[in-house]
Design a protein around this motif. Structure first.
Motif, PDB file in Angstrom:
ATOM      1  N   ALA A  18       0.826  -1.207   0.000  1.00 17.56           N
ATOM      2  CA  ALA A  18       0.000   0.000   0.000  1.00 17.56           C
ATOM      3  C   ALA A  18       0.860   1.256   0.000  1.00 17.56           C
ATOM      4  N   GLY A  19       1.931   1.240   0.790  1.00 15.42           N
ATOM      5  CA  GLY A  19       2.801   2.409   0.890  1.00 15.42           C
ATOM      6  C   GLY A  19       3.502   2.773  -0.408  1.00 15.42           C
ATOM      7  N   PRO A  20       4.274   1.856  -1.002  1.00 15.16           N
ATOM      8  CA  PRO A  20       4.970   2.195  -2.244  1.00 15.16           C
ATOM      9  C   PRO A  20       4.043   2.517  -3.404  1.00 15.16           C
ATOM     10  N   ILE A  21       2.840   1.934  -3.413  1.00 15.45           N
ATOM     11  CA  ILE A  21       1.876   2.292  -4.456  1.00 15.45           C
ATOM     12  C   ILE A  21       1.357   3.706  -4.229  1.00 15.45           C
ATOM     13  N   ALA A  22       1.082   4.055  -2.977  1.00 11.90           N
ATOM     14  CA  ALA A  22       0.555   5.381  -2.667  1.00 11.90           C
ATOM     15  C   ALA A  22       1.549   6.486  -2.991  1.00 11.90           C
TER      16      ALA A  22
ATOM     17  N   LYS B   7      -3.826   5.415   1.686  1.00 14.24           N
ATOM     18  CA  LYS B   7      -4.321   6.780   1.646  1.00 14.24           C
ATOM     19  C   LYS B   7      -5.219   7.148   2.818  1.00 14.24           C
ATOM     20  N   GLY B   8      -5.846   6.177   3.437  1.00 11.04           N
ATOM     21  CA  GLY B   8      -6.879   6.485   4.414  1.00 11.04           C
ATOM     22  C   GLY B   8      -6.374   6.870   5.785  1.00 11.04           C
ATOM     23  N   ILE B   9      -5.276   6.263   6.243  1.00 10.57           N
ATOM     24  CA  ILE B   9      -4.818   6.507   7.610  1.00 10.57           C
ATOM     25  C   ILE B   9      -3.908   7.728   7.662  1.00 10.57           C
ATOM     26  N   VAL B  10      -2.900   7.727   6.811  1.00  9.01           N
ATOM     27  CA  VAL B  10      -1.926   8.818   6.748  1.00  9.01           C
ATOM     28  C   VAL B  10      -1.555   9.013   5.284  1.00  9.01           C
ATOM     29  N   GLU B  11      -1.347  10.259   4.884  1.00 13.01           N
ATOM     30  CA  GLU B  11      -0.777  10.514   3.560  1.00 13.01           C
ATOM     31  C   GLU B  11       0.716  10.207   3.639  1.00 13.01           C
ATOM     32  N   ILE B  12       1.081   9.042   3.115  1.00 12.68           N
ATOM     33  CA  ILE B  12       2.441   8.542   3.304  1.00 12.68           C
ATOM     34  C   ILE B  12       3.408   9.198   2.328  1.00 12.68           C
ATOM     35  N   GLU B  13       4.554   9.639   2.836  1.00  9.41           N
ATOM     36  CA  GLU B  13       5.672  10.070   2.006  1.00  9.41           C
ATOM     37  C   GLU B  13       6.715   8.957   1.995  1.00  9.41           C
ATOM     38  N   THR B  14       7.617   9.030   1.042  1.00  7.18           N
ATOM     39  CA  THR B  14       8.566   7.918   0.878  1.00  7.18           C
ATOM     40  C   THR B  14       9.427   7.642   2.111  1.00  7.18           C
TER      41      THR B  14
ATOM     42  N   VAL C 207       0.729   4.110  11.299  1.00  2.00           N
ATOM     43  CA  VAL C 207       0.354   5.148  12.260  1.00  2.00           C
ATOM     44  C   VAL C 207       1.597   5.750  12.906  1.00  2.00           C
ATOM     45  N   GLY C 208       2.547   4.886  13.272  1.00  2.00           N
ATOM     46  CA  GLY C 208       3.787   5.376  13.873  1.00  2.00           C
ATOM     47  C   GLY C 208       4.559   6.278  12.938  1.00  2.00           C
ATOM     48  N   SER C 209       4.575   5.960  11.645  1.00  2.00           N
ATOM     49  CA  SER C 209       5.280   6.816  10.688  1.00  2.00           C
ATOM     50  C   SER C 209       4.617   8.185  10.583  1.00  2.00           C
ATOM     51  N   GLY C 210       3.288   8.217  10.744  1.00  2.00           N
ATOM     52  CA  GLY C 210       2.602   9.508  10.743  1.00  2.00           C
ATOM     53  C   GLY C 210       2.945  10.332  11.967  1.00  2.00           C
ATOM     54  N   LEU C 211       3.073   9.667  13.108  1.00  2.00           N
ATOM     55  CA  LEU C 211       3.458  10.377  14.327  1.00  2.00           C
ATOM     56  C   LEU C 211       4.911  10.851  14.273  1.00  2.00           C
TER      57      LEU C 211
END
Length: 416
Positions: A46-50, A259-266, A301-305
């Motif tokens: 999910a992360g690398p696709i986002a 996409k739903g929990i956090v807008e992930i950056e690389t 979630v931890g990466s968002g924090l």
């Protein structure tokens, strides 16, 4: 197991072809393994696709191959399931079949809703419910369930989240003076690498669970000695089933995770992938029946924090938490009801298989009304009908202008 008079009878005393039931259980177990693959493919990719580090199709191909490889690396979790959770002298093949039905139905329902619940807990819940109904309360080894399932479910996501938060903060700190175009490229490679490791770890952990179930039914039916591990063909079949399921995509849950929990950056993606991999591999080595979904979500979630200014959508996290809490008892309820039917001889087993096929068909037909594929999985304008925090206007999206924009906003509000 076999008795002096032939195959073990069902409760009504009717003797049946044990081989037929065993084959049915193996087939349904592999179907569950397939649903596990597409239900949990988001954990890795999910992360690398986002973030665009990998294209959707490339991501699921990599994940599918590594799921198969990972499933062949270890059998500790399989041994825990086949010889630790239940008293194999009391469990029968129809009971195992009922537990699998509970797990599959729950997996498909949560997939339909786009909720990244735990396939592992669905399996454990379905089996616990069916074993209690079919063989009695004393047939469940509760101490093993607590130590190998419940405690890891609480500890592992927390550990993974803390590790991901620390790794994310460190990654941004180290690269704060690096030109963004260089750091972005480097982290994309890093994210693709750690996501691949997560896929490998997922195969190592979740691929074994189906192996354990198949081994359990072979043991209780007398085709394999008690206390032995899975045969090579069980390992291969389970690995291929979860790999094929992963290749099919599982785009609904992938959208939620990416996409739903956090807008992930690389940098976040690379950090969360590393934390998830380390946690899953350590748990698999110890034979824990860990939920890879819980671990992956905790890491995200931890990466968002860990990233300053990142927004964690707690409304989505709360909905996922409710799904987590309901998974064990929900799947156990379905598994228990299925056990009531499967205990009525061959007619009961056949009826259960027919009902399972009907339920799968209905859920699939419902999913066709709002399809999510590799083409729109990263479409942030339509993301997360489950998220109350999702934006209600789309001024910068030309696709949702005019009447179409009003329709999308109306639809989103009505579903939320």
């Amino acid at each position: 197991m076999f008795t002096d008079t032939g195959p073990q009878p069902f409760r009504d005393g009717t003797h049946v072809s044990l081989l037929f039931v065993v084959i049915a259980v193996i087939v349904v177990a592999l179907i569950f393994d397939f649903t596990n693959g597409f239900h949990d493919s988001a954990n890795a990719m999910a992360g690398p696709i986002a973030t665009g580090a990998l294209t959707p199709r490339t991501a699921v191909i990599i994940a599918a191959v590594l799921n198969v490889v990972g499933a062949c690396l270890s059998t500790e979790v399989a041994k825990t399931i086949s010889g630790g959770f239940f008293d194999d002298k009391l469990v029968t093949a129809p009971i195992v079949l009922a537990g699998l039905v509970g797990a599959i139905v729950w997996n498909l329902l949560t997939w339909l809703l786009g909720l990244p619940s735990s396939s592992s807990h669905a399996l454990f819940g379905g089996l616990i419910g069916s074993v209690i109904v079919g063989a009695g309360l004393a047939s469940v080894n509760y101490s093993v369930i607590v130590s190998k399932v419940l405690l890891p479910a609480l500890v592992a996501p927390t550990v993974a989240g803390l590790a991901a938060a620390a790794a994310t903060a460190l990654a941004y700190r180290i690269t704060r003076r690096t030109p963004s175009k260089y750091s972005e490229t480097g982290f994309k490679y890093g994210q693709a690498f750690t996501a691949s490791l997560v896929a490998l770890a997922h195969g190592t952990s979740d691929g074994q669970k189906t192996m354990g179930v198949i081994t359990l039914v072979l043991i209780v039916s007398g085709f394999q000695a008690s206390g032995t591990g899975p045969h090579w063909w069980v390992v291969l079949a389970a690995g291929l089933a979860i790999g094929l399921g992963t290749y099919s995509g599982g785009w609904r849950i992938m959208r939620t995770m990416g996409k739903g929990i956090v807008e992930i950056e690389t940098p976040q993606g690379a950090a969360s992938g590393a934390a998830t991999t380390a946690t899953i591999l350590a748990s698999a080595h110890l034979g824990f029946g860990l939920s890879t979904t819980h671990v992956a979500t905790g890491s995200i979630v931890g990466s968002g924090l860990g990233r300053r200014g990142a927004e964690v959508r707690w409304s989505v996290a709360r909905r996922m938490g409710v799904a987590w809490l309901l998974t064990l008892p929900g799947a156990a309820l379905v598994g228990g009801l299925a056990a009531l039917l499967s205990g009525h001889g061959v007619p009961g087993v056949i009826a259960l298989l027919v009902l399972l096929a009907a339920a799968c068909t209905v859920i699939w037909l419902i999913s066709r009304r709002n399809q999510i594929t590799h083409r729109n999985v990263t479409d942030s304008a339509e993301v997360m009908v489950l998220a109350s925090a999702a934006p209600q206007t789309y001024p910068d999206d030309p696709r949702l202008s005019g009447s179409k924009s009003k329709h999308k906003r109306k639809k989103q509000k009505s579903v939320a």
